[in-house]
Each structure stands twice: as C-alpha cells, then as structure tokens.
Design a protein around this motif. Structure first.
Motif, PDB file in Angstrom:
ATOM      1  N   SER A   6     -12.369  85.999  16.164  1.00  0.00           N
ATOM      2  CA  SER A   6     -12.902  86.613  17.383  1.00  0.00           C
ATOM      3  C   SER A   6     -12.509  88.074  17.463  1.00  0.00           C
ATOM      4  N   ARG A   7     -11.258  88.388  17.098  1.00  0.00           N
ATOM      5  CA  ARG A   7     -10.795  89.782  17.122  1.00  0.00           C
ATOM      6  C   ARG A   7     -11.598  90.622  16.134  1.00  0.00           C
ATOM      7  N   LEU A   8     -11.866  90.094  14.953  1.00  0.00           N
ATOM      8  CA  LEU A   8     -12.679  90.826  13.987  1.00  0.00           C
ATOM      9  C   LEU A   8     -14.059  91.126  14.565  1.00  0.00           C
ATOM     10  N   ALA A   9     -14.668  90.123  15.208  1.00  0.00           N
ATOM     11  CA  ALA A   9     -15.988  90.314  15.820  1.00  0.00           C
ATOM     12  C   ALA A   9     -15.924  91.359  16.928  1.00  0.00           C
ATOM     13  N   GLU A  10     -14.892  91.291  17.774  1.00  0.00           N
ATOM     14  CA  GLU A  10     -14.727  92.270  18.853  1.00  0.00           C
ATOM     15  C   GLU A  10     -14.582  93.685  18.303  1.00  0.00           C
ATOM     16  N   LEU A  11     -13.949  93.804  17.149  1.00  0.00           N
ATOM     17  CA  LEU A  11     -13.760  95.107  16.515  1.00  0.00           C
ATOM     18  C   LEU A  11     -15.004  95.557  15.745  1.00  0.00           C
ATOM     19  N   PRO A  16     -15.514  91.136   3.907  1.00  0.00           N
ATOM     20  CA  PRO A  16     -16.245  91.064   2.640  1.00  0.00           C
ATOM     21  C   PRO A  16     -15.968  89.716   1.977  1.00  0.00           C
ATOM     22  N   GLU A  17     -16.674  89.442   0.912  1.00  0.00           N
ATOM     23  CA  GLU A  17     -16.331  88.290   0.082  1.00  0.00           C
ATOM     24  C   GLU A  17     -14.978  88.570  -0.559  1.00  0.00           C
ATOM     25  N   ALA A  18     -14.159  87.549  -0.695  1.00  0.00           N
ATOM     26  CA  ALA A  18     -12.869  87.715  -1.365  1.00  0.00           C
ATOM     27  C   ALA A  18     -13.133  88.114  -2.816  1.00  0.00           C
ATOM     28  N   ALA A  70      -6.954  96.499   3.870  1.00  0.00           N
ATOM     29  CA  ALA A  70      -6.525  95.438   4.797  1.00  0.00           C
ATOM     30  C   ALA A  70      -7.644  94.432   5.041  1.00  0.00           C
ATOM     31  N   LEU A  71      -8.875  94.893   5.162  1.00  0.00           N
ATOM     32  CA  LEU A  71     -10.007  93.957   5.311  1.00  0.00           C
ATOM     33  C   LEU A  71     -10.106  93.062   4.082  1.00  0.00           C
ATOM     34  N   ASN A  72      -9.925  93.650   2.902  1.00  0.00           N
ATOM     35  CA  ASN A  72      -9.963  92.856   1.670  1.00  0.00           C
ATOM     36  C   ASN A  72      -8.815  91.842   1.637  1.00  0.00           C
ATOM     37  N   LEU A  73      -7.646  92.234   2.127  1.00  0.00           N
ATOM     38  CA  LEU A  73      -6.512  91.300   2.218  1.00  0.00           C
ATOM     39  C   LEU A  73      -6.833  90.137   3.151  1.00  0.00           C
ATOM     40  N   ALA A  75      -9.721  88.972   3.863  1.00  0.00           N
ATOM     41  CA  ALA A  75     -10.699  88.106   3.182  1.00  0.00           C
ATOM     42  C   ALA A  75      -9.992  87.160   2.216  1.00  0.00           C
ATOM     43  N   GLN A  76      -8.997  87.655   1.480  1.00  0.00           N
ATOM     44  CA  GLN A  76      -8.229  86.796   0.579  1.00  0.00           C
ATOM     45  C   GLN A  76      -7.435  85.757   1.369  1.00  0.00           C
ATOM     46  N   LEU A  77      -6.866  86.178   2.505  1.00  0.00           N
ATOM     47  CA  LEU A  77      -6.133  85.235   3.362  1.00  0.00           C
ATOM     48  C   LEU A  77      -7.044  84.120   3.855  1.00  0.00           C
ATOM     49  N   LYS A  78      -8.244  84.493   4.240  1.00  0.00           N
ATOM     50  CA  LYS A  78      -9.194  83.483   4.719  1.00  0.00           C
ATOM     51  C   LYS A  78      -9.469  82.461   3.617  1.00  0.00           C
ATOM     52  N   ALA A  79      -9.634  82.939   2.391  1.00  0.00           N
ATOM     53  CA  ALA A  79      -9.843  82.025   1.259  1.00  0.00           C
ATOM     54  C   ALA A  79      -8.607  81.148   1.051  1.00  0.00           C
ATOM     55  N   ALA A  80      -7.425  81.749   1.153  1.00  0.00           N
ATOM     56  CA  ALA A  80      -6.178  81.001   0.959  1.00  0.00           C
ATOM     57  C   ALA A  80      -5.986  79.936   2.034  1.00  0.00           C
ATOM     58  N   CYS A  81      -6.515  80.190   3.223  1.00  0.00           N
ATOM     59  CA  CYS A  81      -6.355  79.268   4.366  1.00  0.00           C
ATOM     60  C   CYS A  81      -7.558  78.342   4.527  1.00  0.00           C
ATOM     61  N   GLY A  82      -8.349  78.182   3.498  1.00  0.00           N
ATOM     62  CA  GLY A  82      -9.492  77.284   3.560  1.00  0.00           C
ATOM     63  C   GLY A  82     -10.523  77.712   4.586  1.00  0.00           C
TER      64      GLY A  82
END
Length: 153
Positions: A6-11, A16-18, A70-73, A75-82
């Motif tokens: 939600s914060r990303l959307a608000e911003l 990007p794709e990981a 940081a956005l790329n990081l 994206a990697q976190l999102k992949a790591a967290c399923g």
C-alpha cells in the motif's frame, strides 16, 4: 502502519521484476529468519544509471540512483517472501557503494536515497544500520549498488 505494498502504491511506485544474477551468485539467501540480498545496481526502467558521481553525475542524480537500487532490493525481498512484503519484520542493515570521484565526499547523502525509501515503505521497521562506501568503480560502471540484510517472519 499500512502494508508495504500500500505504501508503494501511495508513493506512486511500481516494483520492477526481481533481476536475475549476472554472475555466479544468487539474488538472495535466507538463513533462519535473515534474508541476505545481493547487491542491486542502479538499473531502472530506463536502463542503467551509470558513471562516476562527482564527475558524470550530481549528488541529486546519484541519490535518485540509490533509490532505484532500493526499489530493486524490495523486488528481491518480495521474491524472497513469496510475494508478501508484510513478512518483512525489519530492515537490519544496508550496505551502500558509490562509484565516486576521489574528491566526492558526500557518499552518505547518496545512500540516503536508499535509506529514505526503506523508511517510507516499511516505517520504523525500515530504520537500519548501514555502511556507505565510495568505490573506484562498480560492476557495469553502475553509479550505485546497495545490498541488505533483512529480518523476515
């Protein structure tokens, strides 16, 4: 606190794709409840932000490049967290590396571009320990590279 998505959307930000690794490493490794995210360079939707800060890029341009890292990081976190960024409990540490002219000394201000985004997206859980290091050159002549250690559920 609203969700990180939600914060990303608000911003007005879209992840990007990981990115796939470009050498013999993996994008992240989880050990226990810590995820170690490999360095993410300043490659955004418009391509690589490259060059030496203080010669080819201004402080503001470099700070924007760190934000891209940081956005790329994230994206990697999102992949790591399923796919679920709400599993992020704490950004523990960022390591920031700046392709800097030897006379350029505002390295910490450059890496604030990444640090600020982590706090904007994750709130207090985004506050972290950090290193900010000037380098003679970075892979692909990237302006900035950032890695992370993150606590997850």
């Amino acid at each position: 606190m609203t969700s990180p998505e939600s914060r990303l959307a608000e911003l007005g930000l879209t992840l990007p794709e990981a990115a796939a690794p470009v050498a013999n490493y993996v994008p992240f490794v989880q050990s226990g409840n810590l995820v170690h995210v490999s360095g993410q360079v300043s490659k955004g939707r418009d391509g690589l932000i490259a060059g030496r800060v203080g010669t080819d890029l201004t402080l503001d341009e470099a700070k924007a490049a760190a934000r891209v890292c940081a956005l790329n990081l994230i994206a990697q976190l999102k992949a790591a967290c399923g796919g679920d960024l709400s599993k992020v409990k704490r950004i523990v540490r960022l390591g920031g590396y700046v392709n800097a002219d030897p006379a350029f000394t505002d390295i910490p201000q450059v890496i604030n571009g990444a640090s600020d985004l982590m706090v904007e997206v994750f709130g207090e859980a985004g506050r972290h320990a950090r290193s900010a290091i000037g380098c003679a050159v970075l892979p692909l002549n990237a302006a900035v590279e950032v890695d992370a250690v993150v606590e997850v559920e």
